[in-house]
Design a protein around this motif. Structure first.
Motif, PDB file in Angstrom:
ATOM      1  N   ARG A  82       0.884  -1.394  -0.071  1.00 31.10           N
ATOM      2  CA  ARG A  82      -0.077   0.324   0.022  1.00 31.10           C
ATOM      3  C   ARG A  82       0.867   1.547   0.024  1.00 31.10           C
ATOM      4  O   ARG A  82       0.842   2.462  -0.491  1.00 31.10           O
ATOM      5  CB  ARG A  82      -0.695  -0.094   0.952  1.00 31.10           C
ATOM      6  CG  ARG A  82      -2.217  -1.443   1.259  1.00 31.10           C
ATOM      7  CD  ARG A  82      -3.101  -0.910   2.363  1.00 31.10           C
ATOM      8  NE  ARG A  82      -3.296  -1.917   2.739  1.00 31.10           N
ATOM      9  CZ  ARG A  82      -3.695  -3.482   3.042  1.00 31.10           C
ATOM     10  NH1 ARG A  82      -2.323  -3.645   3.617  1.00 31.10           N
ATOM     11  NH2 ARG A  82      -4.648  -4.426   3.276  1.00 31.10           N
ATOM     12  N   ILE A  83       1.677   1.887   0.725  1.00 27.99           N
ATOM     13  CA  ILE A  83       2.447   2.401   0.289  1.00 27.99           C
ATOM     14  C   ILE A  83       3.412   3.042  -0.274  1.00 27.99           C
ATOM     15  O   ILE A  83       3.795   3.654  -0.958  1.00 27.99           O
ATOM     16  CB  ILE A  83       3.672   2.603   2.166  1.00 27.99           C
ATOM     17  CG1 ILE A  83       2.462   2.804   3.432  1.00 27.99           C
ATOM     18  CG2 ILE A  83       4.613   3.676   2.301  1.00 27.99           C
ATOM     19  CD1 ILE A  83       3.111   2.536   5.101  1.00 27.99           C
ATOM     20  N   ASP A  97       9.312  -6.727  -4.165  1.00 29.88           N
ATOM     21  CA  ASP A  97       8.743  -7.613  -3.693  1.00 29.88           C
ATOM     22  C   ASP A  97       8.407  -8.932  -4.116  1.00 29.88           C
ATOM     23  O   ASP A  97       9.065  -9.168  -5.264  1.00 29.88           O
ATOM     24  CB  ASP A  97       7.855  -6.450  -3.618  1.00 29.88           C
ATOM     25  CG  ASP A  97       7.044  -6.560  -2.677  1.00 29.88           C
ATOM     26  OD1 ASP A  97       6.504  -7.931  -2.552  1.00 29.88           O
ATOM     27  OD2 ASP A  97       6.075  -5.633  -1.911  1.00 29.88           O
ATOM     28  N   HIS A 120      10.230  -8.415  10.335  1.00 32.86           N
ATOM     29  CA  HIS A 120      10.020  -9.909  10.446  1.00 32.86           C
ATOM     30  C   HIS A 120      10.704 -10.176  10.273  1.00 32.86           C
ATOM     31  O   HIS A 120      12.534  -9.215   9.918  1.00 32.86           O
ATOM     32  CB  HIS A 120       9.033 -10.735   9.475  1.00 32.86           C
ATOM     33  CG  HIS A 120       8.590 -10.524   7.648  1.00 32.86           C
ATOM     34  ND1 HIS A 120       9.579 -11.308   6.921  1.00 32.86           N
ATOM     35  CD2 HIS A 120       8.409  -9.384   7.227  1.00 32.86           C
ATOM     36  CE1 HIS A 120      10.172 -11.172   5.569  1.00 32.86           C
ATOM     37  NE2 HIS A 120       9.520  -9.788   6.196  1.00 32.86           N
ATOM     38  N   THR A 168      11.114   4.395   6.123  1.00 34.64           N
ATOM     39  CA  THR A 168       9.815   5.367   7.435  1.00 34.64           C
ATOM     40  C   THR A 168       8.636   4.027   7.450  1.00 34.64           C
ATOM     41  O   THR A 168       7.689   3.617   8.286  1.00 34.64           O
ATOM     42  CB  THR A 168       8.831   6.048   6.266  1.00 34.64           C
ATOM     43  OG1 THR A 168       7.852   5.753   5.530  1.00 34.64           O
ATOM     44  CG2 THR A 168       9.548   7.097   6.629  1.00 34.64           C
ATOM     45  N   ASP A 219      12.093   8.419   9.935  1.00 34.25           N
ATOM     46  CA  ASP A 219      11.237   8.634  11.498  1.00 34.25           C
ATOM     47  C   ASP A 219      11.041   7.239  12.076  1.00 34.25           C
ATOM     48  O   ASP A 219      10.147   7.566  12.661  1.00 34.25           O
ATOM     49  CB  ASP A 219       9.803   9.151  11.167  1.00 34.25           C
ATOM     50  CG  ASP A 219       9.062   8.145  10.073  1.00 34.25           C
ATOM     51  OD1 ASP A 219       8.441   7.065   9.839  1.00 34.25           O
ATOM     52  OD2 ASP A 219       7.087   8.491  10.800  1.00 34.25           O
ATOM     53  N   HIS A 240       9.046   9.131  14.946  1.00 28.13           N
ATOM     54  CA  HIS A 240       7.519   8.636  14.882  1.00 28.13           C
ATOM     55  C   HIS A 240       6.632   9.430  14.827  1.00 28.13           C
ATOM     56  O   HIS A 240       6.259   9.814  15.193  1.00 28.13           O
ATOM     57  CB  HIS A 240       7.748   6.742  15.273  1.00 28.13           C
ATOM     58  CG  HIS A 240       7.684   6.341  14.541  1.00 28.13           C
ATOM     59  ND1 HIS A 240       7.280   4.435  14.863  1.00 28.13           N
ATOM     60  CD2 HIS A 240       6.273   5.984  13.663  1.00 28.13           C
ATOM     61  CE1 HIS A 240       6.133   4.088  13.649  1.00 28.13           C
ATOM     62  NE2 HIS A 240       5.926   5.006  13.061  1.00 28.13           N
ATOM     63  N   SER A 269       5.240  10.406  11.096  1.00 29.69           N
ATOM     64  CA  SER A 269       4.857  10.662   9.654  1.00 29.69           C
ATOM     65  C   SER A 269       3.093   9.689   9.659  1.00 29.69           C
ATOM     66  O   SER A 269       2.612   9.995   8.626  1.00 29.69           O
ATOM     67  CB  SER A 269       5.967   9.476   8.552  1.00 29.69           C
ATOM     68  OG  SER A 269       5.534   8.184   8.643  1.00 29.69           O
ATOM     69  N   GLY A 270       3.310   8.479  10.334  1.00 31.00           N
ATOM     70  CA  GLY A 270       1.680   7.813   9.594  1.00 31.00           C
ATOM     71  C   GLY A 270       0.615   8.206  11.618  1.00 31.00           C
ATOM     72  O   GLY A 270      -0.252   7.364  11.381  1.00 31.00           O
ATOM     73  N   ALA A 301       2.227 -10.403   3.927  1.00 28.79           N
ATOM     74  CA  ALA A 301       3.391  -9.608   4.048  1.00 28.79           C
ATOM     75  C   ALA A 301       4.077  -9.543   5.053  1.00 28.79           C
ATOM     76  O   ALA A 301       5.117  -8.714   5.052  1.00 28.79           O
ATOM     77  CB  ALA A 301       2.441  -8.068   4.637  1.00 28.79           C
TER      78      ALA A 301
HETATM   79  P1  NAI Z   1       0.773  -3.487   3.037  1.00 23.52           P
HETATM   80  O1  NAI Z   1       1.483  -5.260   3.632  1.00 23.52           O
HETATM   81  O2  NAI Z   1       0.009  -2.538   1.583  1.00 23.52           O
HETATM   82  O3  NAI Z   1       2.326  -3.886   2.272  1.00 23.52           O
HETATM   83  C1  NAI Z   1       3.842  -4.714   2.987  1.00 23.52           C
HETATM   84  C2  NAI Z   1       5.129  -4.751   1.634  1.00 23.52           C
HETATM   85  O4  NAI Z   1       6.680  -5.270   1.659  1.00 23.52           O
HETATM   86  C3  NAI Z   1       3.643  -6.127   0.848  1.00 23.52           C
HETATM   87  O5  NAI Z   1       3.616  -5.872  -0.922  1.00 23.52           O
HETATM   88  C4  NAI Z   1       5.493  -7.406   0.676  1.00 23.52           C
HETATM   89  O6  NAI Z   1       4.869  -8.554   0.239  1.00 23.52           O
HETATM   90  C5  NAI Z   1       6.456  -6.681   0.776  1.00 23.52           C
HETATM   91  N1  NAI Z   1       7.411  -7.513   1.086  1.00 23.52           N
HETATM   92  C6  NAI Z   1       7.192  -7.546   2.949  1.00 23.52           C
HETATM   93  N2  NAI Z   1       8.177  -8.601   2.886  1.00 23.52           N
HETATM   94  C7  NAI Z   1       9.345  -8.237   2.100  1.00 23.52           C
HETATM   95  C8  NAI Z   1      10.400  -8.547   1.834  1.00 23.52           C
HETATM   96  N3  NAI Z   1      11.048  -8.983   2.468  1.00 23.52           N
HETATM   97  N4  NAI Z   1      11.175  -8.285   1.173  1.00 23.52           N
HETATM   98  C9  NAI Z   1      10.701  -7.399   0.153  1.00 23.52           C
HETATM   99  N5  NAI Z   1       9.298  -6.991   0.231  1.00 23.52           N
HETATM  100  C10 NAI Z   1       8.236  -7.251   1.282  1.00 23.52           C
HETATM  101  O7  NAI Z   1       1.851  -2.588   4.132  1.00 23.52           O
HETATM  102  P2  NAI Z   1       2.130  -1.392   4.386  1.00 23.52           P
HETATM  103  O8  NAI Z   1       0.491  -0.421   4.339  1.00 23.52           O
HETATM  104  O9  NAI Z   1       2.579  -0.612   2.885  1.00 23.52           O
HETATM  105  O10 NAI Z   1       2.972  -0.972   4.700  1.00 23.52           O
HETATM  106  C11 NAI Z   1       4.208  -1.063   5.375  1.00 23.52           C
HETATM  107  C12 NAI Z   1       5.045  -0.834   6.499  1.00 23.52           C
HETATM  108  O11 NAI Z   1       5.010   0.455   6.427  1.00 23.52           O
HETATM  109  C13 NAI Z   1       4.127  -1.660   7.536  1.00 23.52           C
HETATM  110  O12 NAI Z   1       4.114  -2.791   7.928  1.00 23.52           O
HETATM  111  C14 NAI Z   1       4.721  -0.344   8.883  1.00 23.52           C
HETATM  112  O13 NAI Z   1       6.202  -1.047   9.464  1.00 23.52           O
HETATM  113  C15 NAI Z   1       5.552   0.588   7.975  1.00 23.52           C
HETATM  114  N6  NAI Z   1       4.090   1.964   8.126  1.00 23.52           N
HETATM  115  C16 NAI Z   1       5.152   2.439   9.150  1.00 23.52           C
HETATM  116  C17 NAI Z   1       4.161   4.319   9.879  1.00 23.52           C
HETATM  117  C18 NAI Z   1       5.007   4.940   9.749  1.00 23.52           C
HETATM  118  O14 NAI Z   1       4.312   6.237  10.979  1.00 23.52           O
HETATM  119  N7  NAI Z   1       6.362   5.336   9.195  1.00 23.52           N
HETATM  120  C19 NAI Z   1       2.899   3.784   9.794  1.00 23.52           C
HETATM  121  C20 NAI Z   1       2.452   2.543   8.375  1.00 23.52           C
HETATM  122  C21 NAI Z   1       3.319   1.901   8.228  1.00 23.52           C
END
Ligand code: NAI
Length: 367
Positions: A179-180, A200, A237, A261, A287, A316, A318-319, A362
């Protein structure tokens, strides 16, 4: 029913600004709603050690609400103590502060009732994507030292311009294109970058990739060696912890910019600081920190490139813009509502649950 929420202290700001919903003071807007229904709500920022409110109230809490912005770490040990726990809700996105393998174990093998781990998927993804775009521009255009120069009362254009570039014509790549990551690339399209890349294991649907003209590079070293700017947007993870380490940094283009981020622990802090110091990286920004709050002497607070610049780190946040807080507070309420009324949870919010273990791909491939 006892609901325990570990949130961040909002202080004076939260008293003055009720839209700071994700704070101890404003309680995600849940107080009246839960108390009216006869439930007990405990909200605290105290989260470390055996005497913390977190550990004191965990054993009899049925619902635990935590937030990535001030993570209450629910370790495997603490799962053993959380005898009454049925539902963990992350107010935001990113549930790595919860030992998800332990949640799966308790979900499937130990308890008669399942424990679910849910997050408010999508609630702050635009907020983060905007922050990423901002940070890329701050670093590539060498903004931070330029502003500091102005505050100091100095004026030496060449000292800034010698390390300021245009984003147009650069190659930008995201590690993780969910998503991001996807929204970051979407927002970069009008900048006329040379290429937009992603790494990815879950490939974008062909239509989504062609809409933004993004190319997948399947080998991580090859991927980073092609990027002028790398942005990290995957969850933390076991396969992403320390993913950007000294070895991978050697494969970056000399003088690349790195933005994180996602989660601090994905990038090795000492390796990043060393790469900045040597000029292998021109800049690092983001962040997220490997420990939050970051200690005063955390190396990434002050790490700089050889020109004394290249640091765009912030706490931290941004979100957790006010817009995002509204969305994740509403989302938490709706998850609790579903739980209390026995309604089906939205599939996209379930990370672990319902005797199915991991409900998302994910957080690692787990072949
Ligand atoms: P999402 O689940 O929509 O996308 C995550 C993507 O990462 C998926 O396409 C997944 O296949 C990929 N992925 C997982 N392991 C991987 C690897 N080893 N190599 C390459 N790609 C891999 O999650 P979304 O919403 O995009 O958020 C991602 C992360 O951003 C969250 O898990 C969180 O840690 C972080 N985040 C940070 C925030 C902030 O305020 N700084 C706020 C929201 C999220």
């Amino acid at each position: 029913m006892k609901v325990l929420a570990i949130l961040y202290e909002g202080g004076k700001a939260a008293q003055e600004e009720p839209r700071l919903l994700g704070t101890v003071e404003n309680k995600l807007g849940l107080k009246e709603y839960l108390e009216k229904a006869g439930h007990e709500l405990i909200v605290s920022a105290s989260k470390e050690g055996a005497d913390s409110d977190f550990q004191k109230h965990l054993p009899d809490a049925e619902i635990l609400i935590t937030t990535p912005f001030h993570p209450g770490y629910l370790t495997a040990d603490l799962f053993e103590k959380a005898k009454n726990l049925k539902l963990c809700v992350t107010a935001g996105v990113g549930s790595d502060h919860i030992d998800l393998d332990a949640a799966v174990k308790h979900d499937v093998q130990v308890r008669p009732m399942s424990i679910g781990v849910l997050e408010v998927s999508g609630s702050n993804v635009v907020s983060v994507a905007e922050h990423v775009i901002m940070t890329i521009l701050l670093l590539v255009r060498n903004f931070v030292p330029a502003h500091e120069m102005i505050e100091r009362g100095d004026w030496q254009v060449s000292d800034i311009a010698r390390a300021a570039f245009d984003l147009e014509g650069k190659v930008v790549g995201t590690i993780g294109c969910g998503r991001i990551g996807y929204r970051v690339l979407q927002r970069l399209a009008p900048f006329d970058c040379k290429e937009l890349l992603y790494y990815d294991y879950a490939p974008l649907p062909a239509e989504a990739a062609s809409k933004i003209n993004a190319r997948c590079v399947q080998d991580l070293k090859e991927f980073v060696s092609q990027c002028d700017v790398v942005t990290v947007n995957c969850p933390l993870h076991k396969d992403t912890k320390g993913l950007v380490d000294a070895e991978l940094l050697k494969h970056f283009k000399k003088g690349a910019w790195l933005i994180n981020t996602a989660r601090g622990a994905i990038c090795d802090k000492d390796a990043v600081a060393a790469a900045l110091k040597s000029g292998q990286l021109s800049g690092y920004g983001g962040d997220v920190w490997n420990v939050q709050p970051a200690p005063k002497d955390h190396v990434l607070r002050t790490a700089k490139n050889p020109l004394g610049a290249g640091n765009a780190m912030v706490p931290h946040y941004s979100g957790t813009t006010l817009d995002a807080q509204k969305r994740y507070a509403d989302g938490v309420k709706s998850i609790i509502d579903n739980y209390m009324s026995g309604k089906q949870q939205e599939a996209q919010n379930i990370i672990v649950g319902g005797k199915i273990g991991y409900a998302t791909k994910a957080y690692g491939q787990r072949k």
